[in-house]
Scaffold this motif. Sequence first.
Motif, PDB file in Angstrom:
ATOM      1  N   ARG A   1     -15.477   2.208   2.150  1.00  0.00           N
ATOM      2  CA  ARG A   1     -14.744   2.841   3.257  1.00  0.00           C
ATOM      3  C   ARG A   1     -15.715   3.486   4.236  1.00  0.00           C
ATOM      4  O   ARG A   1     -16.885   3.703   3.928  1.00  0.00           O
ATOM      5  CB  ARG A   1     -13.793   3.896   2.713  1.00  0.00           C
ATOM      6  CG  ARG A   1     -12.708   3.326   1.836  1.00  0.00           C
ATOM      7  CD  ARG A   1     -11.724   4.413   1.459  1.00  0.00           C
ATOM      8  NE  ARG A   1     -10.741   3.937   0.507  1.00  0.00           N
ATOM      9  CZ  ARG A   1      -9.659   3.241   0.840  1.00  0.00           C
ATOM     10  NH1 ARG A   1      -9.440   2.930   2.087  1.00  0.00           N
ATOM     11  NH2 ARG A   1      -8.800   2.868  -0.099  1.00  0.00           N
TER      12      ARG A   1
ATOM     13  N   ASP B   1     -14.730  -8.117  -4.602  1.00  0.00           N
ATOM     14  CA  ASP B   1     -14.682  -6.954  -5.490  1.00  0.00           C
ATOM     15  C   ASP B   1     -14.717  -7.371  -6.957  1.00  0.00           C
ATOM     16  O   ASP B   1     -15.387  -6.744  -7.771  1.00  0.00           O
ATOM     17  CB  ASP B   1     -13.434  -6.121  -5.208  1.00  0.00           C
ATOM     18  CG  ASP B   1     -13.515  -5.386  -3.873  1.00  0.00           C
ATOM     19  OD1 ASP B   1     -14.609  -5.330  -3.291  1.00  0.00           O
ATOM     20  OD2 ASP B   1     -12.480  -4.866  -3.430  1.00  0.00           O
TER      21      ASP B   1
ATOM     22  N   SER C   1     -13.725   0.698 -11.511  1.00  0.00           N
ATOM     23  CA  SER C   1     -12.448   0.081 -11.138  1.00  0.00           C
ATOM     24  C   SER C   1     -12.520  -0.432  -9.703  1.00  0.00           C
ATOM     25  O   SER C   1     -13.400  -0.045  -8.933  1.00  0.00           O
ATOM     26  CB  SER C   1     -11.311   1.088 -11.284  1.00  0.00           C
ATOM     27  OG  SER C   1     -11.436   2.097 -10.313  1.00  0.00           O
ATOM     28  N   LYS C   2     -11.581  -1.303  -9.363  1.00  0.00           N
ATOM     29  CA  LYS C   2     -11.542  -1.835  -8.003  1.00  0.00           C
ATOM     30  C   LYS C   2     -11.276  -0.730  -6.987  1.00  0.00           C
ATOM     31  O   LYS C   2     -11.802  -0.763  -5.880  1.00  0.00           O
ATOM     32  CB  LYS C   2     -10.471  -2.914  -7.880  1.00  0.00           C
ATOM     33  CG  LYS C   2     -10.857  -4.219  -8.495  1.00  0.00           C
ATOM     34  CD  LYS C   2      -9.778  -5.236  -8.191  1.00  0.00           C
ATOM     35  CE  LYS C   2     -10.036  -6.543  -8.878  1.00  0.00           C
ATOM     36  NZ  LYS C   2      -8.994  -7.526  -8.566  1.00  0.00           N
ATOM     37  N   SER C   3     -10.458   0.250  -7.357  1.00  0.00           N
ATOM     38  CA  SER C   3     -10.168   1.336  -6.414  1.00  0.00           C
ATOM     39  C   SER C   3     -11.399   2.209  -6.184  1.00  0.00           C
ATOM     40  O   SER C   3     -11.651   2.653  -5.058  1.00  0.00           O
ATOM     41  CB  SER C   3      -8.995   2.178  -6.896  1.00  0.00           C
ATOM     42  OG  SER C   3      -9.278   2.754  -8.138  1.00  0.00           O
ATOM     43  N   GLU C   4     -12.182   2.453  -7.236  1.00  0.00           N
ATOM     44  CA  GLU C   4     -13.426   3.208  -7.056  1.00  0.00           C
ATOM     45  C   GLU C   4     -14.403   2.419  -6.191  1.00  0.00           C
ATOM     46  O   GLU C   4     -15.090   2.978  -5.344  1.00  0.00           O
ATOM     47  CB  GLU C   4     -14.072   3.501  -8.405  1.00  0.00           C
ATOM     48  CG  GLU C   4     -13.339   4.515  -9.247  1.00  0.00           C
ATOM     49  CD  GLU C   4     -13.942   4.661 -10.623  1.00  0.00           C
ATOM     50  OE1 GLU C   4     -14.109   5.819 -11.054  1.00  0.00           O
ATOM     51  OE2 GLU C   4     -14.233   3.634 -11.265  1.00  0.00           O
TER      52      GLU C   4
ATOM     53  N   LYS D   1     -10.749   9.129   1.493  1.00  0.00           N
ATOM     54  CA  LYS D   1     -11.002   8.595   0.142  1.00  0.00           C
ATOM     55  C   LYS D   1     -12.416   8.026  -0.002  1.00  0.00           C
ATOM     56  O   LYS D   1     -12.724   7.379  -0.997  1.00  0.00           O
ATOM     57  CB  LYS D   1      -9.994   7.484  -0.171  1.00  0.00           C
ATOM     58  CG  LYS D   1      -8.566   7.923  -0.125  1.00  0.00           C
ATOM     59  CD  LYS D   1      -8.110   8.363  -1.473  1.00  0.00           C
ATOM     60  CE  LYS D   1      -6.627   8.697  -1.387  1.00  0.00           C
ATOM     61  NZ  LYS D   1      -6.050   9.045  -2.625  1.00  0.00           N
TER      62      LYS D   1
ATOM     63  N   GLY E   1     -13.594   0.189  -3.933  1.00  0.00           N
ATOM     64  CA  GLY E   1     -13.075   0.215  -2.571  1.00  0.00           C
ATOM     65  C   GLY E   1     -13.441   1.489  -1.838  1.00  0.00           C
ATOM     66  O   GLY E   1     -13.675   1.478  -0.625  1.00  0.00           O
ATOM     67  N   ALA E   2     -13.513   2.599  -2.569  1.00  0.00           N
ATOM     68  CA  ALA E   2     -13.883   3.873  -1.956  1.00  0.00           C
ATOM     69  C   ALA E   2     -15.331   3.855  -1.463  1.00  0.00           C
ATOM     70  O   ALA E   2     -15.678   4.537  -0.501  1.00  0.00           O
ATOM     71  CB  ALA E   2     -13.678   5.012  -2.958  1.00  0.00           C
TER      72      ALA E   2
END
Length: 86
Positions: free
Chosen positions: A42, A18, A33-36, A48, A38-39
């Motif tokens: 999925r 990532d 961002s890393k969370s975006e 998410k 990661g989405a």
Amino acid sequence: MTNNDILKKLRVALKLRDDDIVKILSLVDFRISKSELGALFRKEDHPKYMECGDQILRNFLNGLVIHLRGPMPKKGENKTQKKSNN
């Protein structure tokens, strides 16, 4: 095949983490961002899950070119470098 699938396959084939993908996108001034990120990786049925749009994939591919080849030389740099080498 969706953009998410293409991004996943490129990540596996090039052994990218990532952090690497975030850095590659930053080469073309695209912030994520890393969370975006990661989405995007999925499964589609996850709450998410986020669909990878054309803009994200396009910027990733452009950044990947820069990451692998280096930045394009500015106009006129090639000519001056060739003259100085001769």
